[in-house]
Enzyme design. Structure first.
Site, PDB file in Angstrom:
ATOM      1  N   TYR A 275      -2.574   0.073  10.025  1.00  7.03           N
ATOM      2  CA  TYR A 275      -2.710  -0.530   8.692  1.00  7.03           C
ATOM      3  C   TYR A 275      -1.400  -0.411   7.933  1.00  7.03           C
ATOM      4  O   TYR A 275      -0.891  -1.394   7.378  1.00  7.03           O
ATOM      5  CB  TYR A 275      -3.833   0.158   7.920  1.00  7.03           C
ATOM      6  CG  TYR A 275      -3.880  -0.215   6.454  1.00  7.03           C
ATOM      7  CD1 TYR A 275      -4.231  -1.498   6.063  1.00  7.03           C
ATOM      8  CD2 TYR A 275      -3.561   0.717   5.463  1.00  7.03           C
ATOM      9  CE1 TYR A 275      -4.261  -1.856   4.717  1.00  7.03           C
ATOM     10  CE2 TYR A 275      -3.596   0.378   4.125  1.00  7.03           C
ATOM     11  CZ  TYR A 275      -3.950  -0.909   3.762  1.00  7.03           C
ATOM     12  OH  TYR A 275      -3.972  -1.252   2.427  1.00  7.03           O
TER      13      TYR A 275
ATOM     14  N   SER B  73       0.819  -1.203   0.000  1.00  4.35           N
ATOM     15  CA  SER B  73       0.000   0.000   0.000  1.00  4.35           C
ATOM     16  C   SER B  73       0.859   1.262   0.000  1.00  4.35           C
ATOM     17  O   SER B  73       1.964   1.279   0.560  1.00  4.35           O
ATOM     18  CB  SER B  73      -0.895   0.003   1.246  1.00  4.35           C
ATOM     19  OG  SER B  73      -1.526   1.254   1.428  1.00  4.35           O
TER      20      SER B  73
END
Length: 331
Positions: A158, A133
């Site tokens: 995250y 990501s």
């Protein structure tokens, strides 16, 4: 070839499965169909795949090693050899990580270990491709974000778990000589997109006459990347197994972004134009774990994968809105 796709009922996973099936690959898709967002949407994506020649779905959880071992046993019993893995299953969402951190440790850390162990157990595996990501760039202020930039200061759990996945993969590749490529996705949008992402959230609110939440009072920029461009990058990566780097480790990392950072307020205006309605905006402060801007440097991705994103938001957003209206039965 038989390709195992994790997160096959997900946004990116279902599109990648479509692309691989279209070119004649066999696809085994797995997903745990959790309720982080609408299970009905996930099942609707699967309905687009089921019945197509070459597709097979098995419900399984990537963080459960027994479940994944059973998947491999089923595939082997069917006489198939998995030659590639596209590992896209993950617990997504920056903001939800503030509420349920355990889900991220399970799916994104344990899930990475389980799938890497599965990969190294396969006799004919050519390549392990996995989702990372743009969030790993954290508090970096240099734009655009380059794969050579330091990523030591994640600002959300995250992001930390996605960076952990990269490091864990590097260790597996170092020890087991497993060719592996990580792809840092930049704000993916398009038809069949996730309901917790900006485009979907904004459409829902505008159509319902609710205010949309605009964080950092709109002083946000994102490298919005259309799903077709992302899929082309994933498939290109899969077809080019990582070769040993200067340390002899067959591992690579690439940015998959549009290489064009858009102001959030402009993004909203394009959605307004596509819907034919104006948004009521609730200007709010920056949320914890968020970053003000993302912007992908894709020089290495272009060089090595031939990646060339071609869809500006002025083209991609109307396509998303058309799908959104059709899916929800809006005339």
């Amino acid at each position: 070839m038989t390709i195992l796709i994790t997160g096959a009922a997900g946004f990116i996973g279902s599109h990648v499965a479509q692309a691989l099936l279209a070119r004649g690959d066999q696809v085994v898709g797995i997903d745990n169909l959790n309720d982080y967002y609408s299970v009905a949407l996930k099942r609707a994506r699967l309905e687009q795949l089921e019945g197509k020649p070459g597709f097979r779905f098995i419900k399984a959880d990537v963080s459960d090693k027994a479940s994944i071992a059973e998947v491999l046993a089923q595939v082997k019993a069917g006489g198939e050899d998995i030659t590639g893995i596209v590992h896209l299953a993950a617990q997504a969402g920056v903001r939800y990580s503030l509420e349920n951190p355990y889900a991220y440790a399970d799916a994104n850390v344990m899930g990475q270990v389980v799938m890497l162990e599965a990969a190294r157990s396969l006799d004919r595996l050519d390549h392990f491709v996995y989702a990372s990501s743009s969030s790993v760039y954290g508090s970096n202020t240099k734009l655009p974000f380059s794969i050579d930039d330091p990523v030591d200061h994640p600002v959300s759990l995250y992001a930390a778990t996605k960076r952990a996945g990269e490091l864990i993969t590097h260790s597996f590749s170092h020890i087991h000589k497993l060719p592996a490529t990580g792809l840092r996705f930049f704000t993916v949008y398009g038809p069949w997109g996730r309901p917790d992402m900006a485009a979907y959230l904004f459409c829902d609110a505008i159509m319902a006459g609710r205010p949309i939440r605009v964080f950092n009072e709109g002083r946000m920029e994102r490298d919005f990347t259309y799903i077709d461009d992302i899929v082309a990058g994933v498939v290109a990566a899969l077809d080019r197994p990582a070769t040993p780097d200067e340390r002899g480790v067959p591992v690579r990392l690439y940015n998959l972004g549009n290489h064009r950072s858009e102001n959030l307020l402009h993004f909203i205006s394009v959605i307004e134009d596509a819907l034919g309605r104006k948004a009521e905006k609730s200007l709010e402060p920056m949320q914890a774990g968020d970053v003000p801007a993302t912007y992908a440097d894709i020089a290495a991705t272009r060089r090595d994968l031939g990646f060339d994103p071609a869809t500006p938001i002025e083209v991609g957003i109307p396509r998303f809105v058309a799908w959104y209206k059709a899916y929800h039965g809006i005339v």
